[in-house]
Scaffold this motif. Structure first.
Motif, PDB file in Angstrom:
ATOM      1  N   ALA A 165       0.794  -1.203   0.100  1.00  0.00           N
ATOM      2  CA  ALA A 165      -0.053  -0.012   0.060  1.00  0.00           C
ATOM      3  C   ALA A 165       0.987   1.338   0.021  1.00  0.00           C
ATOM      4  O   ALA A 165       0.566   2.091  -0.615  1.00  0.00           O
ATOM      5  CB  ALA A 165      -0.908   0.002   1.254  1.00  0.00           C
ATOM      6  N   VAL A 166       1.989   1.313   0.781  1.00  0.00           N
ATOM      7  CA  VAL A 166       2.733   2.488   0.790  1.00  0.00           C
ATOM      8  C   VAL A 166       3.476   2.531  -0.395  1.00  0.00           C
ATOM      9  O   VAL A 166       3.549   3.635  -0.917  1.00  0.00           O
ATOM     10  CB  VAL A 166       3.977   2.148   1.996  1.00  0.00           C
ATOM     11  N   ALA A 167       4.038   1.530  -1.060  1.00  0.00           N
ATOM     12  CA  ALA A 167       4.982   1.678  -2.187  1.00  0.00           C
ATOM     13  C   ALA A 167       4.087   2.072  -3.383  1.00  0.00           C
ATOM     14  O   ALA A 167       4.346   2.767  -4.156  1.00  0.00           O
ATOM     15  CB  ALA A 167       5.651   0.100  -2.613  1.00  0.00           C
ATOM     16  N   GLY A 168       2.732   1.727  -3.340  1.00  0.00           N
ATOM     17  CA  GLY A 168       1.823   1.906  -4.319  1.00  0.00           C
ATOM     18  C   GLY A 168       1.300   3.579  -4.223  1.00  0.00           C
ATOM     19  O   GLY A 168       1.151   4.298  -5.318  1.00  0.00           O
ATOM     20  N   ARG A 169       1.185   3.850  -3.215  1.00  0.00           N
ATOM     21  CA  ARG A 169       0.929   5.256  -2.720  1.00  0.00           C
ATOM     22  C   ARG A 169       2.049   6.422  -3.302  1.00  0.00           C
ATOM     23  O   ARG A 169       1.712   7.398  -3.844  1.00  0.00           O
ATOM     24  CB  ARG A 169       0.382   5.545  -1.495  1.00  0.00           C
ATOM     25  N   LEU A 170       2.979   5.685  -2.924  1.00  0.00           N
ATOM     26  CA  LEU A 170       4.201   6.725  -3.236  1.00  0.00           C
ATOM     27  C   LEU A 170       5.057   6.499  -4.302  1.00  0.00           C
ATOM     28  O   LEU A 170       6.155   7.234  -4.800  1.00  0.00           O
ATOM     29  CB  LEU A 170       5.418   6.827  -1.987  1.00  0.00           C
ATOM     30  N   GLY A 171       4.695   5.631  -5.113  1.00  0.00           N
ATOM     31  CA  GLY A 171       5.274   5.007  -6.544  1.00  0.00           C
ATOM     32  C   GLY A 171       6.690   4.313  -6.149  1.00  0.00           C
ATOM     33  O   GLY A 171       7.731   4.775  -6.832  1.00  0.00           O
ATOM     34  N   ASP A 172       6.994   4.011  -5.052  1.00  0.00           N
ATOM     35  CA  ASP A 172       8.481   3.552  -4.568  1.00  0.00           C
ATOM     36  C   ASP A 172       8.506   2.106  -4.865  1.00  0.00           C
ATOM     37  O   ASP A 172       8.366   1.025  -4.303  1.00  0.00           O
ATOM     38  CB  ASP A 172       8.439   3.734  -2.908  1.00  0.00           C
ATOM     39  N   GLY A 173       9.105   1.830  -6.217  1.00  0.00           N
ATOM     40  CA  GLY A 173       9.700   0.657  -6.317  1.00  0.00           C
ATOM     41  C   GLY A 173      10.502  -0.259  -5.872  1.00  0.00           C
ATOM     42  O   GLY A 173      10.489  -1.438  -5.543  1.00  0.00           O
ATOM     43  N   ALA A 174      11.644   0.349  -5.203  1.00  0.00           N
ATOM     44  CA  ALA A 174      12.695  -0.015  -4.394  1.00  0.00           C
ATOM     45  C   ALA A 174      12.154  -0.468  -3.189  1.00  0.00           C
ATOM     46  O   ALA A 174      12.502  -1.607  -2.553  1.00  0.00           O
ATOM     47  CB  ALA A 174      13.619   0.968  -4.115  1.00  0.00           C
TER      48      ALA A 174
END
Length: 524
Positions: free
Chosen positions: A456-465
Motif C-alpha cells: 500500500a505504501v509503495a503504491g501510494r508513493l510509487g516507490d519500486g525499491a
C-alpha cells in the motif's frame, strides 16, 4: 445390527458436508475483514475479536463436548451443535454492528467445538475397521477442502452480495447436513460415562482459552507485552491444575493414561504436526500468492488446490496400503514426504512461477495426507469404545491448539525476519527533520507491519525499491518458516520410527470392568 453400506456412506457424506462449512468458515472471514471495517466501521481491535472470539471458545470447549457426547449421545449432541452453529451463523448475518458479530462468532465456536470431535467419534460406531481408514480420509479431506474454498467462496459472495452472506451461506449447508445425519447415522453413547466434571471443565476451558489467547495475541501485541506472557503463563498453570485434578478422579474427563500408550502418543504427535504445518502454510502462503505473484483473492484460493489434491491422494494411498504395511510405516513415509515438500518450498524465490509453487504444494499435500489419515486412524483404533467422545475431544483439542501455536509461532518468526530485512531508506523524507521525517517514519512502520502494508505504501508513493525489498524480505521469512517446519517434520519422523510400536490390535479394551457402550441405531 450393522448399517447397510449405502446408508453409512451417505451418512459420512452428511458429516463431510457439515465439516465443509466449518472448514471454509475458518478462512472465509479473512477476505471479509476489510469489508467489515468499512461497512460497519469496525476498529482493528473489534476485527481482532471477531476472529479470536471463535477460536477461543472453540479451543476451550472441545474437551467437555467430547465427554457430553459420550454421556448423552454423540449423534444427539452433534445435531445440537449443528443447530447452534447454523443459528449463530444466521445471527451473524443479521447483526447490525461489530458487537453482534463478535457474539455470533463466539456462539459459532460453541457449535464447531461440538461438531468437530463428535463427528470424528461417530466413525468407529458406523464403519468396521477395514473401512475406517477410507472414512477417516473422507473426514479429513472434507475439513481440508473448506480451507482453500473459504477465500474462493468469500471473494465471490462479497463481489455479488452484502457482507452478511459470508455467514448466511453456513445456514443451508448445516441444515441439509443435520437432516441427513438425523436419518442416516446411528446413535452412539456410553451409559457408564462419568458425570460432567465441572471443576475439570472450568480448569480446562480457562487454561486453553488463556494459552490460545496468549499465542494468538503474541505476533500482534509483541511477545514482550505483559498481556501475552501473562495469558500464556496463566493458561499453563490452569492446565497443570487440570491435569492434577484429573489424576485424582476415578472417572476423569481426560484419561491421562492414554499418553502411556506409545501408539496413541506418537500417532497424536504426527497428527498435531500435520495440523500445525497445514495451518502455518495456509497462513504464510496467501500473502505470497496475492501480493508477490499478483493473484486475486479468488485466484489465490484456486492456487491452493494442489495441496488439497495431494491430501486426497495421500488418503487414497493409505486406504490401499494400510492393510499390507500398517499405519506406522505410512505415517513415517508421510512425514518424510512432508519434510521434502517443505524443504522444496523453502527454496522459493521472488521470481519463481506458479508452476514451481503448485508442484511443491502438491508434494506437501501428499505428505499431509500420508501423515494425517493413518495417524488419525491409529488414534481411533487405540481409543477404548467407551471413551470415543472424550478421546476425540482430546485429540482435536491438541490438534487445534497445535494449529494455533503454529500460526502464532511461525507468524512471529516470519514477521521478525521480514522486519529485519525490509529496507525503508528509499522513502521520501527519510533522514530529514520535521513533518517530512514524521511522515516517512509512519510510512516505514506501516510497511514493516505487513507485506500488504508495504504494498500500500509503495503504491501510494510509487516507490519500486520499497516494494522490491518487501518482496525479498517476505520470501526470506517464508523460507525460514518452511525450513523450521521441515526440520520439525524430520525430527518427528525419526521419533515415530524409533519409538512408535508396529502393528497392534484394532481397539483397546474399554476402561474399567468390562463396561460396554451401546449403539442405538436410527430407524431405517
Amino acid at each position: 445390527m450393522s448399517m447397510p453400506d449405502n446408508r453409512r456412506w451417505w451418512g459420512l457424506g452428511a458429516l463431510a458436508f457439515a465439516l465443509l462449512a466449518l472448514g471454509f468458515d475458518m478462512t472465509i472471514l479473512n477476505v471479509a475483514l476489510t469489508t467489515l471495517s468499512e461497512d460497519l466501521h469496525a476498529s482493528t481491535s473489534r476485527l481482532q475479536w471477531i476472529v479470536d472470539a471463535y477460536v477461543l471458545v472453540f479451543a476451550a470447549l472441545l474437551l467437555p463436548a467430547g465427554l457430553l457426547g459420550d454421556r448423552f449421545g454423540r449423534k444427539r449432541l452433534l445435531l445440537a451443535g449443528m443447530v447452534i452453529f447454523g443459528a449463530a451463523s444466521l445471527g451473524g448475518a443479521l447483526a447490525d454492528g461489530p458487537g453482534g458479530i463478535i457474539v455470533a462468532r463466539a456462539v459459532m465456536g460453541i457449535g464447531a467445538a461440538i461438531i468437530t470431535p463428535l463427528s470424528m467419534s461417530l466413525l468407529p460406531a458406523v464403519f468396521p475397521p477395514e473401512e475406517r481408514t477410507r472414512a477417516v480420509a473422507v473426514w479429513s479431506a472434507a475439513m481440508a477442502l473448506g480451507l482453500p474454498l473459504g477465500p474462493l467462496l468469500g471473494g465471490w459472495l462479497l463481489e455479488h452480495f452484502w457482507w452478511g452472506s459470508i455467514f448466511l451461506i453456513n445456514v443451508p449447508v448445516v441444515a441439509i447436513a443435520a437432516v441427513a445425519v438425523a436419518f442416516l447415522l446411528p446413535e452412539s453413547r456410553d451409559p457408564s460415562a462419568p458425570r460432567v466434571d465441572w471443576p475439570g471443565s472450568v480448569l480446562s476451558m480457562g487454561g486453553l482459552a488463556g494459552l490460545v489467547y496468549g499465542v494468538t495475541e503474541g505476533p500482534a501485541r509483541g511477545w514482550t507485552d505483559p498481556v501475552v506472557p501473562g495469558a500464556i503463563a496463566g493458561g499453563l498453570v490452569l492446565l497443570a491444575c487440570f491435569v492434577g485434578w484429573e489424576r485424582r478422579l476415578d472417572q476423569p474427563m481426560m484419561d491421562v493414561g492414554l499418553f502411556r500408550d506409545r501408539t496413541f502418543l506418537w500417532a497424536v504427535a504426527a497428527g498435531v504436526l500435520g495440523t500445525l504445518v497445514m495451518s502455518g502454510t495456509l497462513f504464510v502462503l496467501p500473502q505470497y500468492l496475492q501480493v508477490i505473484q499478483g493473484n486475486s483473492v479468488f485466484g489465490t484460493g484456486l492456487r491452493l488446490i494442489p495441496m488439497l489434491l495431494g491430501l486426497m491422494a495421500g488418503g487414497l494411498a493409505t486406504d490401499r496400503l494400510s492393510a499390507r504395511t500398517g499405519n506406522k510405516a505410512i505415517t513415517v513415509a508421510g512425514l518424510f514426504v512432508l519434510a521434502a515438500g517443505l524443504g522444496i518450498g523453502a527454496l522459493t524465490g521472488v521470481g519463481d512461477s506458479y508452476t514451481f509453487t503448485g508442484a511443491w504444494l502438491g508434494v506437501l499435500g501428499l505428505g499431509i495426507g500420508l501423515t494425517m489419515v493413518p495417524a488419525m486412524d491409529t488414534v481411533l483404533g487405540t481409543l477404548p469404545e467407551n471413551q470415543m467422545g472424550r478421546g476425540a475431544g482430546l485429540v482435536q483439542t491438541l490438534r487445534q491448539t497445535g494449529g494455533a501455536l503454529g500460526i502464532a509461532g511461525l507468524g512471529s518468526l516470519l514477521s521478525s525476519i521480514y522486519r529485519d530485512r525490509l529496507e525503508t531508506g528509499s522513502l521520501p523524507g527519510t533522514g530529514t527533520g520535521g513533518a517530512a521525517s514524521e511522515a516517512a517514519n509512519a510510512a516505514a512502520e506501516t510497511a514493516r507491519g505487513s507485506l500488504g502494508g508495504a504494498a500500500a505504501v509503495a503504491g501510494r508513493l510509487g516507490d519500486g525499491a520499497l516494494m522490491a525489498s518487501a518482496r525479498d524480505a517476505y520470501v526470506g521469512g517464508m523460507g525460514a518458516t518452511l525450513t523450521a517446519c521441515a526440520v520439525a517434520a524430520l525430527a518427528t519422523a525419526v521419533l515415530v520410527w524409533v519409538f512408535a510400536p508396529g502393528r497392534r490390535t484394532e481397539r483397546a479394551a474399554p476402561a474399567g470392568d468390562g463396561r460396554e457402550s451401546i449403539h442405538e441405531h436410527a430407524a431405517s
